[in-house]
Scaffold this motif. Structure first.
Motif, short mmCIF file in Angstrom:
data_model
loop_
_atom_site.label_atom_id
_atom_site.label_comp_id
_atom_site.label_asym_id
_atom_site.label_seq_id
_atom_site.Cartn_x
_atom_site.Cartn_y
_atom_site.Cartn_z
N ALA A 164 0.93 8.63 11.23
CA ALA A 164 0.34 8.09 10.22
C ALA A 164 1.26 6.97 9.40
O ALA A 164 0.81 6.01 9.34
CB ALA A 164 0.22 9.42 9.00
N ILE A 165 2.44 7.10 9.59
CA ILE A 165 3.43 6.14 8.97
C ILE A 165 3.30 4.93 9.79
O ILE A 165 3.11 3.71 9.09
CB ILE A 165 4.67 6.81 9.03
CG1 ILE A 165 4.63 7.81 7.57
CG2 ILE A 165 5.88 5.74 8.37
CD1 ILE A 165 6.22 8.41 7.64
N LEU A 166 3.37 5.03 11.09
CA LEU A 166 3.44 3.94 12.01
C LEU A 166 2.05 3.10 11.91
O LEU A 166 2.05 1.95 12.13
CB LEU A 166 3.45 4.39 13.53
CG LEU A 166 4.94 4.85 13.77
CD1 LEU A 166 4.91 5.40 15.02
CD2 LEU A 166 6.02 3.81 13.77
N GLY A 219 -0.74 -2.77 7.90
CA GLY A 219 -0.08 -3.75 7.07
C GLY A 219 0.34 -5.17 7.76
O GLY A 219 0.09 -6.14 7.09
N TRP A 220 1.02 -4.66 8.88
CA TRP A 220 1.30 -6.14 9.72
C TRP A 220 0.29 -6.87 10.02
O TRP A 220 0.15 -8.23 9.81
CB TRP A 220 2.22 -5.49 10.81
CG TRP A 220 2.40 -6.67 11.73
CD1 TRP A 220 3.60 -7.52 11.53
CD2 TRP A 220 1.87 -7.00 13.02
NE1 TRP A 220 3.65 -8.47 12.61
CE2 TRP A 220 2.65 -8.14 13.45
CE3 TRP A 220 0.83 -6.61 13.69
CZ2 TRP A 220 2.35 -8.83 14.60
CZ3 TRP A 220 0.64 -7.30 14.82
CH2 TRP A 220 1.32 -8.24 15.28
N PRO A 248 0.76 -1.43 -0.07
CA PRO A 248 -0.08 -0.06 -0.10
C PRO A 248 0.81 1.22 0.23
O PRO A 248 2.22 1.29 0.40
CB PRO A 248 -0.83 -0.26 1.42
CG PRO A 248 0.14 -0.91 2.28
CD PRO A 248 0.93 -1.89 1.11
N PHE A 249 0.16 2.29 -0.41
CA PHE A 249 0.89 3.80 -0.19
C PHE A 249 0.30 4.52 0.57
O PHE A 249 -0.86 4.69 0.53
CB PHE A 249 0.95 4.46 -1.65
CG PHE A 249 1.50 3.44 -2.84
CD1 PHE A 249 2.88 3.68 -3.34
CD2 PHE A 249 0.97 2.74 -3.48
CE1 PHE A 249 3.75 3.19 -4.07
CE2 PHE A 249 1.56 1.80 -4.46
CZ PHE A 249 2.88 2.11 -4.78
N THR A 254 -0.62 -10.58 9.14
CA THR A 254 -0.82 -11.70 9.73
C THR A 254 -2.12 -12.36 9.85
O THR A 254 -2.09 -13.64 9.58
CB THR A 254 -0.57 -10.94 11.15
OG1 THR A 254 0.48 -10.54 11.43
CG2 THR A 254 -0.89 -12.17 12.34
N GLU A 255 -3.09 -11.70 9.46
CA GLU A 255 -4.31 -12.50 9.18
C GLU A 255 -4.50 -13.10 7.70
O GLU A 255 -4.68 -14.21 7.85
CB GLU A 255 -5.61 -11.32 9.07
CG GLU A 255 -5.97 -10.85 10.38
CD GLU A 255 -6.54 -11.68 11.37
OE1 GLU A 255 -7.44 -12.72 11.04
OE2 GLU A 255 -5.80 -11.84 12.45
N GLU A 256 -3.91 -12.56 6.88
CA GLU A 256 -3.55 -13.53 5.59
C GLU A 256 -2.97 -14.72 5.70
O GLU A 256 -3.12 -15.80 5.41
CB GLU A 256 -2.95 -12.62 4.45
CG GLU A 256 -3.89 -11.57 3.92
CD GLU A 256 -2.91 -10.54 2.92
OE1 GLU A 256 -1.87 -10.94 2.98
OE2 GLU A 256 -3.75 -9.77 2.59
N THR A 257 -1.91 -14.63 6.62
CA THR A 257 -0.94 -15.83 6.80
C THR A 257 -1.74 -16.92 7.99
O THR A 257 -1.72 -18.10 7.51
CB THR A 257 0.29 -15.45 7.70
OG1 THR A 257 0.97 -14.39 6.95
CG2 THR A 257 1.12 -16.68 8.12
N ARG A 258 -2.53 -16.30 8.71
CA ARG A 258 -3.40 -17.31 9.68
C ARG A 258 -4.25 -18.05 8.91
O ARG A 258 -4.81 -19.38 8.82
CB ARG A 258 -4.00 -16.52 10.55
CG ARG A 258 -3.34 -16.15 11.60
CD ARG A 258 -3.87 -15.47 12.96
NE ARG A 258 -2.99 -14.95 13.78
CZ ARG A 258 -3.31 -13.93 14.72
NH1 ARG A 258 -4.47 -13.40 14.63
NH2 ARG A 258 -2.38 -13.73 15.87
#
Length: 93
Positions: A70-72, A78-79, A20-21, A83-87
Motif C-alpha cells: 500500500a505504501i509503495l 504520487g510519482w 497525500p495521506f 510526472t504528468e503535472e511536470t509534463r
C-alpha cells in the motif's frame, strides 16, 4: 480506551499541505478503534486514502506485505501524478 489526539490547528495544518495521506487501520485495534481513524481520514477530505485491514494495532508486523504494498502504491501513484503535472507544465511553455 487510549486515543491519540489531534488538535483542530494540527488538522488545519495538514489540510494546507500538498501531499497525500495514506491511513492504514486495523479492524481489531483495541488501542484506537478503526472508527477514530476513519473520522480522522474524513477530516482530511479527498487528499487521503483509508485502508482498513483485519488486524490489531501492529499492522506493520501482522500484515507487513499488504502494508508495504500500500505504501509503495501510494508513492508510485504520487510519482506518476507529479510526472504528468511536470509534463503538462513543460508543454504549456
Amino acid at each position: 480506551c487510549r486515543c491519540h489526539f489531534v488538535s483542530r490547528e494540527e488538522i488545519d495544518t495538514l489540510r494546507k499541505t500538498t501531499f497525500p495521506f495514506l491511513m492504514i487501520h486495523g479492524t481489531e485495534d483495541y488501542i484506537i478503534p478503526w472508527q477514530a481513524g476513519q473520522k480522522f481520514f474524513l477530516m482530511l477530505k479527498n487528499r487521503s486514502k483509508f485502508m482498513l485491514l483485519h488486524g490489531a494495532h501492529f499492522l506493520s508486523r501482522e500484515r507487513a506485505g499488504e502494508v508495504v504494498n500500500a505504501i509503495l502504491q501510494q508513492i508510485f501513484e504520487g510519482w506518476i501524478k507529479k510526472t504528468e503535472e511536470t509534463r503538462i507544465a513543460q508543454g504549456a511553455k
